[in-house]
Scaffold this active site. Structure first.
Site, PDB file in Angstrom:
ATOM      1  N   ASP A 136       0.850  -1.200   0.000  1.00 59.61           N
ATOM      2  CA  ASP A 136       0.000   0.000   0.000  1.00 59.61           C
ATOM      3  C   ASP A 136       0.882   1.245   0.000  1.00 59.61           C
ATOM      4  O   ASP A 136       1.753   1.397   0.863  1.00 59.61           O
ATOM      5  CB  ASP A 136      -0.919  -0.015   1.223  1.00 59.61           C
ATOM      6  CG  ASP A 136      -2.098   0.931   1.076  1.00 59.61           C
ATOM      7  OD1 ASP A 136      -1.894   2.082   0.634  1.00 59.61           O
ATOM      8  OD2 ASP A 136      -3.224   0.518   1.405  1.00 59.61           O
TER       9      ASP A 136
ATOM     10  N   SER B 164      -7.105   3.871  -1.218  1.00 61.17           N
ATOM     11  CA  SER B 164      -6.844   2.438  -1.195  1.00 61.17           C
ATOM     12  C   SER B 164      -8.090   1.603  -1.476  1.00 61.17           C
ATOM     13  O   SER B 164      -7.983   0.478  -1.960  1.00 61.17           O
ATOM     14  CB  SER B 164      -6.265   2.036   0.160  1.00 61.17           C
ATOM     15  OG  SER B 164      -5.012   2.632   0.322  1.00 61.17           O
TER      16      SER B 164
ATOM     17  N   THR C  16      -7.948  -2.139   1.877  1.00 64.52           N
ATOM     18  CA  THR C  16      -7.310  -3.026   0.895  1.00 64.52           C
ATOM     19  C   THR C  16      -7.782  -4.475   1.033  1.00 64.52           C
ATOM     20  O   THR C  16      -8.314  -5.045   0.061  1.00 64.52           O
ATOM     21  CB  THR C  16      -5.773  -2.930   0.983  1.00 64.52           C
ATOM     22  OG1 THR C  16      -5.396  -1.560   1.005  1.00 64.52           O
ATOM     23  CG2 THR C  16      -5.104  -3.647  -0.169  1.00 64.52           C
TER      24      THR C  16
HETATM   25 MG    MG Z   1      -4.242  -0.701   2.672  1.00 71.02          MG
HETATM   26 ZN    ZN Z   2      -3.047   6.184   2.220  1.00 71.31          ZN
END
Ligand code: MG
Ligand code: ZN
Length: 367
Positions: free
Chosen positions: A48, A89, A142
């Site tokens: 990420d 995300s 995510t």
């Molecule tokens: Mg994430």
């Molecule tokens: Zn972020």
């Protein structure tokens, strides 16, 4: 026997940081022509907030040869969501998990908030087992996109509830607080156990069974940072998940997230970022080692977006010294690298959209 030994080694390590809480012969396995000859396993590692400078940092600050040099296909993706230029995300992971561009904050829903089938739902019908491992809460944006469908990423109680009846067979990360001792009094643990999950079994007691599903919620919310001594959680649980899938003799899709690369970027903390990158790099090696040993596996490493406008600039004009630095505290619009190796890796060429990751994976597993 190599994998069994690995498991025992880490089972002996102290695991006091956690708040709650017969390996196959691979050669014989392959020769017998079992499941692994039919469909391709997929390991998708998402860093990420990991742009090219974050990747580059392990070349200058890492302690070992970077895992990224082990890939033979490198490409780039554009990660913009609908309407805007810069993604979050949730939108970024929905693109990977569901193959559609959507709005920032969307978890597994399209731009009109309609639910879109995700890759776990699609592959579980084909007999795949699925897993998620994350250094954030497993209900964070995510990982959530791989099993949940909600309009807003902040709906983490609903996201936790959706994992109970989802197609997830293995999950590990933080987020216990979204499952029990909740404000609404609901306890999801009995529901998970009713649905076949063994929850939070200490590793020293653990004998993996292909008939069971496994959940490990090892922190109330996020996992600790690497600077706070998270240790080898990400690589250890990746090994554990791979052992579980191998013993199950099922094809599998495993999503592994290095969540806190992003948080270090938001904090403009290069020391934090580099430690998170080194941990992620080590975990990529675990995935690559598995793919080399067992074959029939596609390994993809990419990111949802870059965070912090991170750069490895010179330290005051000294070309012998690097000063890791940031341009701001948000996400950026830069193209994102994609690293692929193994079965079907040759499909990952050129410059394309983040949604194509989903479609390329579907192509590989459908062949
Ligand atoms: Mg994430
Ligand atoms: Zn972020």
């Amino acid at each position: 026997m190599k994998r069994l030994i690995k498991i025992y080694l880490f089972a002996l390590l102290p695991i006091s940081v956690f708040v709650s809480c017969n390996t196959m012969d691979s050669e014989a396995d392959t020769k017998e022509g079992n499941y692994s000859d039919k469909q391709v396993n997929v390991i998708l590692l998402i860093g990420d907030g990991m742009g090219l400078s974050q990747v580059s940092s392990v070349y200058y600050f890492g302690d070992q040869p970077p895992s990224f040099s082990r890939f033979n296909e490198i490409s780039l993706i554009n990660v913009s969501p609908v309407k805007l230029k810069i993604t979050d995300s949730a939108s970024g992971a929905t693109a990977f998990a569901c193959g559609e561009k959507t709005y920032n904050g969307a978890i597994g829903v399209d731009a009109d908030t309609n639910e879109i089938p995700n890759i776990f739902e699609i592959l579980s019908v084909k007999g795949y087992k699925t897993g998620i491992i994350s250094t954030s809460s497993v209900t964070h944006a995510t990982p959530a996109c791989f099993y949940a469908h909600v309009e807003k990423r902040s709906m983490q109680c609903e996201i936790a509830e959706q994992i109970v009846d989802s197609d997830v067979d293995f999950f590990a990360g933080g987020g216990e607080g979204w499952f029990r001792n909740r404000k609404d009094g609901r306890d999801l643990y009995p529901e998970l156990i009713h649905n076949g999950f063994t929850m939070d079994e200490p590793l020293e007691n653990l004998t993996l069974s292909p008939e069971k599903k496994y959940g490990f919620l090892l922190a109330k919310k996020a996992m600790p940072t690497m600077l706070e001594d998270r240790g080898a959680f990400l690589s250890n649980y990746t090994n554990l998940a791979l052992d579980y899938f191998t013993q199950s003799k099922s094809n599998f899709f495993l999503m592994i997230e290095g969540s806190q690369i992003d948080w270090a970027g938001h904090d403009n903390n290069s020391e934090y970022l580099i430690e998170e990158m080194k941990d992620f790099d080590e975990t990529i090696n675990v995935a690559l080692d598995y793919a080399e040993q067992y074959g029939n596996t596609l390994v993809i490493v990419t990111a949802d977006h870059e965070t912090g406008g991170f750069t490895l600039s010179t330290n005051d004009g000294d070309y012998g010294d690097i000063k890791p630095s940031f341009s701001n505290g948000g996400h950026s619009a830069t193209l994102i690298p994609v690293f692929a190796t193994g079965n079907g890796a040759e499909n990952f060429k050129g410059v394309y959209e983040n949604t194509d990751i989903f479609h390329k994976i579907i192509d590989v597993v459908s062949n």
